[in-house]
Design an enzyme around this catalytic site. Sequence first.
Site, PDB file in Angstrom:
ATOM      1  N   ARG A  24       5.054   0.517  -4.638  1.00  0.00           N
ATOM      2  CA  ARG A  24       4.257  -0.673  -4.398  1.00  0.00           C
ATOM      3  C   ARG A  24       4.864  -1.427  -3.222  1.00  0.00           C
ATOM      4  O   ARG A  24       6.034  -1.232  -2.883  1.00  0.00           O
ATOM      5  CB  ARG A  24       4.229  -1.570  -5.637  1.00  0.00           C
ATOM      6  CG  ARG A  24       3.643  -0.895  -6.873  1.00  0.00           C
ATOM      7  CD  ARG A  24       3.703  -1.830  -8.073  1.00  0.00           C
ATOM      8  NE  ARG A  24       3.126  -1.204  -9.272  1.00  0.00           N
ATOM      9  CZ  ARG A  24       3.813  -0.495 -10.151  1.00  0.00           C
ATOM     10  NH1 ARG A  24       5.121  -0.307  -9.964  1.00  0.00           N
ATOM     11  NH2 ARG A  24       3.218   0.034 -11.212  1.00  0.00           N
ATOM     12  N   HIS A  37       4.589   4.644 -14.759  1.00  0.00           N
ATOM     13  CA  HIS A  37       3.512   4.256 -15.659  1.00  0.00           C
ATOM     14  C   HIS A  37       3.893   4.552 -17.108  1.00  0.00           C
ATOM     15  O   HIS A  37       4.434   5.619 -17.406  1.00  0.00           O
ATOM     16  CB  HIS A  37       2.231   5.015 -15.320  1.00  0.00           C
ATOM     17  CG  HIS A  37       1.623   4.595 -14.020  1.00  0.00           C
ATOM     18  ND1 HIS A  37       0.818   5.414 -13.255  1.00  0.00           N
ATOM     19  CD2 HIS A  37       1.710   3.427 -13.329  1.00  0.00           C
ATOM     20  CE1 HIS A  37       0.436   4.781 -12.167  1.00  0.00           C
ATOM     21  NE2 HIS A  37       0.965   3.576 -12.193  1.00  0.00           N
TER      22      HIS A  37
END
Length: 372
Positions: free
Chosen positions: A198, A333
Amino acid sequence: MVQAVPFGSVELHLVSGVTLLREDAAVFEAMLEGWAAQQRGGRNLQAYTVGQRVHAVRRFQRFANAYPWEWSAAGFDEWMTDQVTVHQLVPSTIRNNQIAIRQFCDFLCSPHYGWADECERRFGSHPVQVCHEWNTRVHVQENEADPRRRPLTRQELQRLFDRADEEVETRLRAGRKGAASAYRDATLLKVIYAWGLRAREAIMLDTADYYRNPKLPDFGGFGFLRVRYGKASRGSPPKPRTVATVMPWAVDALADYVERVMPLMQGGQASALWWSERGTRLSQRSLNDRFAQLRDELGLDERLTPHCLRHSYATHLIEDGHDPVFVQRQLGHAYQSTTGIYTHVSEEFANRILKDALGRIPNLLPEGMEKQ
């Protein structure tokens, strides 16, 4: 044994027996202070999360031009209509605002904190819950991002990297300033893609976050990356993760930057990986601006952001045959369904998988998809 007064209680935030100059405004501010204290002290939420929620409550109060003991579901409906039709906020932002107002009303209506009784005594009215199932958005799917955002194709990705590298060469040939910062930007984009990061995760990297993988000594000190500023669950601290290096070409690009370019920009003895021209850590806004400039020069969709590089990473790993569980772990995740949101395999890859599956069933391979 004396019962402790709970965080956020009216007893802790309003002094009894004191006449307030602007009673309604003073009580509202005390309510917000109490709610913030209850979230920080009682629920241990992060200051940023608490601040965002308090800000949402203030916006609703200004829109309604009324204080919580005067709020109504109709007034809340009008605010939601304004957010959707006038400001055109995205669904996730609208839901966050709804959650903030609902939780604030729950806090005020709870008998544990005494605000409802205090309002009844002072104003002859009390707060009520203005959010209900008919005027709030139901969270029916995990991903609510703009569907027009997508991963870059391999060709688009190569064009992006080539254009960033070309800018370095152009500045060097012309003897212009900024060649080092252009090299930094080109390397940063490659790092985001090659480790599936990110934007904030990449910006906050330090040189010490990379370390050796004993199983892959050819990668030197870049075999693993410890991401310290991973996306946090709401109200929690950043969630760290370890990412294994899988792209050798990115190791070469990063090692060259660290050895030759970073020392030219580094401020003091700090270990930040990306430096601005002022000798401070590069900002996320600078990254967004640089990506937008390159994207527009290449004529790509204006809705693409640096986050599409992370989507590209997930998609390309799957297409290259990496195990989905491995990709899930690389991205950090908790659920494989989240990784699926990031994965947008090409038609060529989908057809190859389909042909392989149908080829195992006699007489079911369609015409035009002959088995090689």
